[in-house]
Design a protein around this motif. Sequence first.
Motif, PDB file in Angstrom:
ATOM      1  N   GLN A 241       0.811  -1.326  -0.178  1.00 26.84           N
ATOM      2  CA  GLN A 241       0.086  -0.081   0.189  1.00 26.84           C
ATOM      3  C   GLN A 241       1.014   1.103   0.042  1.00 26.84           C
ATOM      4  O   GLN A 241       0.747   2.302  -0.814  1.00 26.84           O
ATOM      5  CB  GLN A 241      -1.111  -0.110   1.470  1.00 26.84           C
ATOM      6  CG  GLN A 241      -2.158  -1.000   1.572  1.00 26.84           C
ATOM      7  CD  GLN A 241      -3.083  -0.655   0.358  1.00 26.84           C
ATOM      8  OE1 GLN A 241      -3.044   0.192  -0.675  1.00 26.84           O
ATOM      9  NE2 GLN A 241      -4.313  -1.566   0.277  1.00 26.84           N
ATOM     10  N   LEU A 261      -4.287  -9.918  -1.194  1.00 23.80           N
ATOM     11  CA  LEU A 261      -5.631  -9.513  -0.644  1.00 23.80           C
ATOM     12  C   LEU A 261      -6.635 -10.797  -0.890  1.00 23.80           C
ATOM     13  O   LEU A 261      -7.482 -11.204   0.189  1.00 23.80           O
ATOM     14  CB  LEU A 261      -6.057  -8.324  -1.165  1.00 23.80           C
ATOM     15  CG  LEU A 261      -5.417  -7.225  -0.752  1.00 23.80           C
ATOM     16  CD1 LEU A 261      -5.920  -6.049  -1.353  1.00 23.80           C
ATOM     17  CD2 LEU A 261      -5.615  -6.891   0.621  1.00 23.80           C
ATOM     18  N   ASP A 266     -10.052 -10.962   1.116  1.00 26.13           N
ATOM     19  CA  ASP A 266     -10.627  -9.685   0.657  1.00 26.13           C
ATOM     20  C   ASP A 266     -10.892  -9.565  -0.614  1.00 26.13           C
ATOM     21  O   ASP A 266     -10.072  -9.225  -1.555  1.00 26.13           O
ATOM     22  CB  ASP A 266      -9.506  -8.692   1.187  1.00 26.13           C
ATOM     23  CG  ASP A 266     -10.010  -7.283   0.879  1.00 26.13           C
ATOM     24  OD1 ASP A 266     -11.269  -7.075   0.512  1.00 26.13           O
ATOM     25  OD2 ASP A 266      -9.346  -6.205   1.120  1.00 26.13           O
ATOM     26  N   GLY A 269     -10.823  -6.060  -2.490  1.00 29.18           N
ATOM     27  CA  GLY A 269      -9.360  -5.651  -2.690  1.00 29.18           C
ATOM     28  C   GLY A 269      -8.958  -6.298  -3.851  1.00 29.18           C
ATOM     29  O   GLY A 269      -8.187  -5.788  -4.702  1.00 29.18           O
TER      30      GLY A 269
END
Length: 282
Positions: A241, A261, A266, A269
């Motif tokens: 990130q 992710l 996720d 994501g």
Amino acid sequence: MPEVTSSVPARAVSMRELQGILGVSRSTLSGLVAAGFVTPTRGPRNAWRFTFQDAVLLRTALQLRAARITPRKIIAALSRLRKALPDELPLTGIRVSAVGNDVAVRSGPSQWDAVTGQLLLDFEVAEIKGDVVFLDTAPARRSGERQAEEWYELGEVLRASDVTGAEQAYRKAIELSPRPFYAAYVDLGVLLCELEARCDDALEIFDEALIHFSSDAVLHFNRAIALEDLGRFEDAERSYQRSLEIDPTHADAHHNLAILLERRGDPQGLVRHLNAYRRLTT
């Protein structure tokens, strides 16, 4: 600071490996062998096998030829230089240069004519035109920046054939450089990260580099890879990130983060970063 004392063990390499080390074509290497610059052995299927000493001599031949030294003098110089090179080549060693139309070799504090063996006086060193081989004793009066560059170049050459030697050369470049050596940090960290058992060491290198280059997307990206290989997925996600905060166009960071992710459950994501990766690569 203490000098590195480890040596690079002799190792036979193939024609293809040597092409990668020297960055030349097969026909160029074949021509140098045919001219008598080196005499490689034969391996399976009669293929040529070169030693690291051969690589040093061929690199020297290529660059002396580029300096317009005559073939006769190059062969004579390499014949004498071959006798000076040990089977196990030290990381600190020999520097070969063109001095006018002659070939000079520096070993330690001494400089001598590569053909006659005659010692050259110190004032002649100023007339040297261009370094032509990657091994250097790095005399104290030369700048730390130049020394570091030469050790870095040695690391680049060694990484294809000797990981230990390359690591030592990159570390020496970092140690000697008067300024933080970005490329040496990156390449050393990547080299260590490619060895599964050295991811912790790679992480240390990236963390040290980020002290000096805190806003570099590539370093944060490589740090994330090391963390992921260590199973530290949450930390890896944060590093990916951070890389993307600095450079939102870093396609590989989007790709790796998408896969990470997905592993972390996720799906949103995953889709978001996978779509970003596709936009950047199509």
